[in-house]
Design a protein around this motif. Structure first.
Motif, PDB file in Angstrom:
ATOM      1  N   UNK A 101       0.804  -1.217   0.000  1.00  0.00           N
ATOM      2  CA  UNK A 101       0.000   0.000   0.000  1.00  0.00           C
ATOM      3  C   UNK A 101       0.837   1.268   0.000  1.00  0.00           C
ATOM      4  N   UNK A 102       2.141   1.152   0.217  1.00  0.00           N
ATOM      5  CA  UNK A 102       3.000   2.335   0.280  1.00  0.00           C
ATOM      6  C   UNK A 102       4.342   2.024  -0.362  1.00  0.00           C
ATOM      7  N   UNK A 103       4.791   2.913  -1.239  1.00  0.00           N
ATOM      8  CA  UNK A 103       6.069   2.684  -1.916  1.00  0.00           C
ATOM      9  C   UNK A 103       7.250   2.783  -0.973  1.00  0.00           C
ATOM     10  N   UNK A 104       7.051   3.315   0.221  1.00  0.00           N
ATOM     11  CA  UNK A 104       8.149   3.370   1.189  1.00  0.00           C
ATOM     12  C   UNK A 104       8.589   1.968   1.602  1.00  0.00           C
ATOM     13  N   UNK A 105       7.754   0.957   1.348  1.00  0.00           N
ATOM     14  CA  UNK A 105       8.151  -0.427   1.624  1.00  0.00           C
ATOM     15  C   UNK A 105       9.377  -0.830   0.811  1.00  0.00           C
ATOM     16  N   UNK A 106       9.606  -0.149  -0.305  1.00  0.00           N
ATOM     17  CA  UNK A 106      10.757  -0.486  -1.155  1.00  0.00           C
ATOM     18  C   UNK A 106      12.085  -0.168  -0.487  1.00  0.00           C
ATOM     19  N   UNK A 107      12.057   0.618   0.597  1.00  0.00           N
ATOM     20  CA  UNK A 107      13.299   0.940   1.299  1.00  0.00           C
ATOM     21  C   UNK A 107      13.978  -0.322   1.817  1.00  0.00           C
ATOM     22  N   UNK A 108      13.205  -1.367   2.093  1.00  0.00           N
ATOM     23  CA  UNK A 108      13.780  -2.598   2.615  1.00  0.00           C
ATOM     24  C   UNK A 108      14.510  -3.394   1.540  1.00  0.00           C
ATOM     25  N   UNK A 109      14.377  -2.965   0.291  1.00  0.00           N
ATOM     26  CA  UNK A 109      15.063  -3.657  -0.814  1.00  0.00           C
ATOM     27  C   UNK A 109      16.180  -2.808  -1.396  1.00  0.00           C
ATOM     28  N   UNK A 110      16.634  -1.810  -0.645  1.00  0.00           N
ATOM     29  CA  UNK A 110      17.717  -0.944  -1.137  1.00  0.00           C
ATOM     30  C   UNK A 110      18.982  -1.735  -1.467  1.00  0.00           C
ATOM     31  N   UNK A 111      19.159  -2.870  -0.814  1.00  0.00           N
ATOM     32  CA  UNK A 111      20.367  -3.669  -1.071  1.00  0.00           C
ATOM     33  C   UNK A 111      20.330  -4.351  -2.432  1.00  0.00           C
ATOM     34  N   UNK A 112      19.165  -4.360  -3.071  1.00  0.00           N
ATOM     35  CA  UNK A 112      19.052  -4.969  -4.414  1.00  0.00           C
ATOM     36  C   UNK A 112      19.494  -3.935  -5.455  1.00  0.00           C
TER      37      UNK A 112
END
Length: 544
Positions: free
Chosen positions: A235-246
């Motif tokens: 529901x929120x694009x801020x969830x993508x912060x957890x994939x910064x290592x990709x």
């Protein structure tokens, strides 16, 4: 847990995953305090993913009521279903523990504080969120399930609807499915041992609502280039912060997630995603058109996209109407851009009941911030939302706003909201500059909603260049007709309504007046004024 002499003082037993690192002694101030709060949020997020969150309610019970009876009273007072997983009674209180999924019910019960009558007294209810201390572990993912879904030649791991696979039956009871940190760690560990050179990972349709459990993915699958999270519950694009290592991801698929319903347009969507995947080339199988420099503008770039009218909303019925709008806006902005004195001359344009609302969101600091628009308060403001009514107060406000230079009126985007004989209402958006001494001008985006009504001849609103343009535009819009010809029936009806409203004549006499003047609106108005001045209009013309 410690008890006081009579059991009145009970030490809280909230246990949180250790977040002391960076927490310091502070109260959330400074870098250490902020880091501690951030780690606290991460810890709670991890606990929620693992299902290790509970809610404990303390209900005062001085009358020593039965716990089952009191709970029945509580459950009858709320609409949310819930289940008590533990009950404990002390001398003066009863503690009810609910599971992590019963947050809404727990908060509903908290709202009963001092409103619930228990054996003749108003019960005091306290709510406590308990995050159980636990370290992240991993469950064993059946290798046959993963091996059937892995293509070694393409280095592609296909995990759509993984939890529905018959081989995953033993793990379906895990809370949050593939969003569970133990399940995620199990899959990541399997990738690390068996296919660390993974290039493509498809996690479509797995009901993933949070990506917090997948923060290790990029450090294990360092060659991951293609990632699909389509048809999940993000529901929120801020969830993508957890994939910064990709960091190697160039192709990302997010379509089918609720977050896309919140995006105003494709450009804003791309800018948000590029914050986390700087090397992205394809988003939802479409090329990225936003540059990294544009994405770095952050909130300001998104705000501009929200302010400007998108192409699909630009609607002007005919070229003639658009030209009339351009003519009015050109004269209006010429006066507005002329500075305080010129803006004062706009006062005659506003009707006595006119209203102007100024809404300026926060867009930066210093010279780019709100100080130049804050004309009503000495305090620093996060945003400005001011409404003024009446010509005098409206002009007093706009006189103190920064000097501007608007773009050419012909380049503005316009959308007609309403157009009839009584008024023309439309949106207009575009850009303008704010000149600054000894510095480059600021460029801002704007959107205005304007309503124009024809003024009575001789009224203050009918005087002046822009006033004539505004009143003339409303009239000419209603009177738009092929040169030398008769307008269509719909246009005739609009002209009749407008003339009837302006003159007070009924529709029959208004129709006759227009027809006798070749359906030329201005000629009909002039003819009406001439006949009225000579007392030649019969009384029945003004009866319905």
């Amino acid at each position: 847990m410690k008890k006081g002499g009579r059991g009145k003082n009970i030490t809280k037993t909230t246990v949180v995953i250790d977040t002391q690192a960076g927490g310091g002694k502070g109260k959330g101030k400074g870098k250490k305090g902020k880091k501690g709060k951030r780690l606290q949020r991460i810890a709670e997020s991890m606990a929620e993913q693992m299902g290790n969150v509970k809610y404990r309610l303390q209900v005062s019970n001085p009358a020593k009521g039965d716990a089952a009876t009191i709970w029945q009273m509580i459950s009858n007072s709320i609409s949310e279903p819930c289940q008590v997983i533990d009950t404990r009674t002390t001398n003066n209180s009863i503690f009810f523990t609910l599971g992590g999924k019963d947050e809404r019910a727990a908060r509903a019960i908290k709202r009963l504080d001092k409103r619930l009558n228990v054996n003749g007294h108003q019960a005091t209810i306290k709510l406590e969120k308990i995050v159980v201390k636990a370290s992240a572990s991993a469950v064993e993912i059946p290798l046959p399930v993963l091996s059937q879904r892995y293509n070694p030649s393409d280095k592609c791991l296909m995990l759509p609807a993984l939890m529905q696979d018959p081989g995953m039956a033993d793990l379906r009871s895990m809370p949050n499915g593939m969003g569970n940190i133990n399940v995620a760690n199990g899959i990541i560990n399997a990738i690390q041992k068996n296919c660390a050179d993974l290039v493509t990972l498809d996690m479509t349709n797995n009901d993933i609502t949070s990506l917090a459990a997948w923060r290790r993915l990029g450090s294990v699958a360092k060659n991951l280039t293609n990632l699909s999270l389509a048809d999940n519950g993000i529901k929120n694009l801020s969830e993508l912060q957890f994939l910064r290592t990709c960091r190697q991801v160039t192709h990302l698929v997010l379509k089918g997630n609720p977050v896309l319903n919140t995006m105003s347009n494709r450009s804003a969507y791309e800018k948000q995603v590029l914050k986390y995947f700087k090397g992205l080339k394809l988003l939802d199988q479409e090329p990225i058109t936003t540059t990294l420099a544009q994405a770095k503008q952050g909130g300001q770039g998104e705000l501009v996209d929200q302010v400007l009218l998108p192409a699909e909303r630009c609607n002007v019925p005919t070229p003639e109407i658009r030209q009339n709008l351009i003519a009015f806006l050109a004269q209006f902005f010429t006066q507005y851009d002329g500075g305080p004195a010129a803006r004062a001359s706009l006062q005659h344009l506003y009707a006595d009941n006119a209203a102007l609302t100024l809404l300026v969101p926060s867009i930066g600091h210093g010279g780019t911030g709100l100080a130049r628009y804050n004309t009503t308060s000495k305090k620093k403001m996060k945003s400005i939302n001011v409404t003024k009514r009446g010509p005098r107060d409206i002009v007093k406000l706009i006189e103190h706003l920064p000097n501007t230079v608007h773009q050419n009126a012909a380049e503005l985007s316009m959308n007609v909201l309403k157009m009839d004989a009584s008024e023309v209402s439309f949106e207009v958006s575009g850009h303008f500059q704010e000149p600054r001494p000894k510095s480059k001008p600021l460029y801002r985006a704007f959107r205005r909603t304007m309503t124009i009504r024809p003024s009575l001849p001789g009224s203050p609103q009918g005087a002046g260049a822009a006033g004539t343009a505004g009143a003339g535009m409303a009239a000419s819009m209603a009177a738009a007709a092929p040169a030398g010809g008769v307008p269509d029936q719909a246009t005739q009806q609009m002209m009749v309504m407008q003339l009837s409203q302006m003159s007070g004549m009924n529709q029959q006499f208004s129709t006759d007046c227009l027809a006798n003047n070749g359906w030329n609106y201005d000629a009909a108005v002039a003819n009406f004024q001439q006949l009225q001045a000579g007392g030649q209009i019969p009384p029945q013309a003004f009866t319905s």
